[in-house]
Design an enzyme around this catalytic site. Sequence first.
Site, mmCIF file in Angstrom:
data_model
loop_
_atom_site.group_PDB
_atom_site.id
_atom_site.type_symbol
_atom_site.label_atom_id
_atom_site.label_comp_id
_atom_site.label_asym_id
_atom_site.label_seq_id
_atom_site.Cartn_x
_atom_site.Cartn_y
_atom_site.Cartn_z
ATOM 1 C CG PHE A 129 6.525 1.635 -9.489
ATOM 2 C CD1 PHE A 129 7.876 1.811 -9.198
ATOM 3 C CD2 PHE A 129 5.587 1.921 -8.493
ATOM 4 C CE1 PHE A 129 8.286 2.266 -7.949
ATOM 5 C CE2 PHE A 129 6.001 2.380 -7.233
ATOM 6 C CZ PHE A 129 7.341 2.551 -6.968
ATOM 7 C CG ASP A 215 0.253 -2.719 -8.718
ATOM 8 O OD1 ASP A 215 -0.585 -1.977 -8.172
ATOM 9 O OD2 ASP A 215 1.483 -2.566 -8.604
ATOM 10 C CE LYS A 244 0.800 5.550 -5.324
ATOM 11 N NZ LYS A 244 1.521 4.588 -6.132
#
Length: 397
Positions: A129, A215, A244
């Site tokens: 993702f 990532d 995040k």
Amino acid sequence: MISPVLPSYSRSPLSFERGEGAWLIERDGRRFLDFAAGIAVVSLGHSNPRLVKALTDQAQKLWHTSNLFTVPEQERLAEMLVEHTFADTVFFCNSGTEAGELAVKMARKYRAETGSPERTTILTFEGSFHGRSTTMISAAGSEKLTKGFGPLTPGFRHLPFGDHDALRAAAAEPDVGAIMVEPVQGESGIRPLPDQCLKGLRDLCDEHGLLLIFDEIQCGMGRTGKLFAHEWAGITPDIMMVAKGIGGGYPIGALLATEEVGRVMTPGTHGSTYGGNPLGCAVAAEVMTAMTEEGFLDGVSRKAGHLRQKLEGLVADHPDVFEKVRGSGLMLGLVCKAPNLDVIRAGHAQEIIMAPASDNVVRLLPPLTITEEEITEAVARLDRAASAVEAALAAAE
Ligand SMILES: *Cc1c(COP(=O)(O)O)cnc(C)c1O
């Protein structure tokens, strides 16, 4: 009639008014333990006084000037990231998706500038993702993300998770220029890549002259007990996406790169109106300061060890509800036998918040500032939630 808020989320009716550390206070006054932290975002807890101060001090000075000018808060944060990582240079944006967009642009531009413009393809993995823009859903490739949104961005080849032969063959193809991977897959159910695999990826990239893109949007920023998850494997990427946890709840993303790769992004090749604004950078610099203080990351590992041990006990006590625990540090997944959403709903009744993931997993991503007492309390609540799920299963038989 359609809701005034686009119906693209299926939302719980729970609604929180305030947060304090690992606690969320519902409108009705109930206090929930937050073991999702906004999906690994609220890394230092809710309303952390240090972050509130960093934000309000900056808010009283200056909010925005644009990237046409030197932004001192941005320079300071970039220096901190460079000091504590493999990177030589950093671009700031507002989200993980935006960091991924630049990762793809940079990898392709690097090829264009270094005499191999045909090497545009980026290898990615099943279950990954990377965000929700058209290019990032194309990168991840799953039908769940892409169905109905074509035409997709070309130039991604999706490999099965853990198939070394397929990876080896794909890396040797002449059109391939980079590999993009999460060191710990988040959305697909907390699936860590073993250190050996991360090392193998680095070797493969070196062998074929590929760029390695990590990532670390979910698994980075202290979550696994190192500042970035790949550090456990003792290797470094060429490009890394961060978001995040770096903002602790303030929206900010970053794309880190080596000098060799970053130098191709000359003036005019990329930009962002809000990226690197003084507010976000002031908050993120305080997050970086806290996480790099003596003992912080060791504390994460110690607490993670205790949580994991207790969760192993929980799984053993509720074999009809849970199958196993997996993950790294404070990024843990309970692989469920009962439907994961039933476990999460039962958690709500016991006033604990958890996040679902694919593969019937319940994700536990508490703030890194969680205390031992809060861990004990969380597992007690989880135990009651699991008993409630068991009782419901028994009643349905
Ligand atoms: C959340 C996430 C993204 C997307 O970040 P946004 O800030 O939602 O754009 C990308 N990759 C991973 C691994 C993520 O967990």
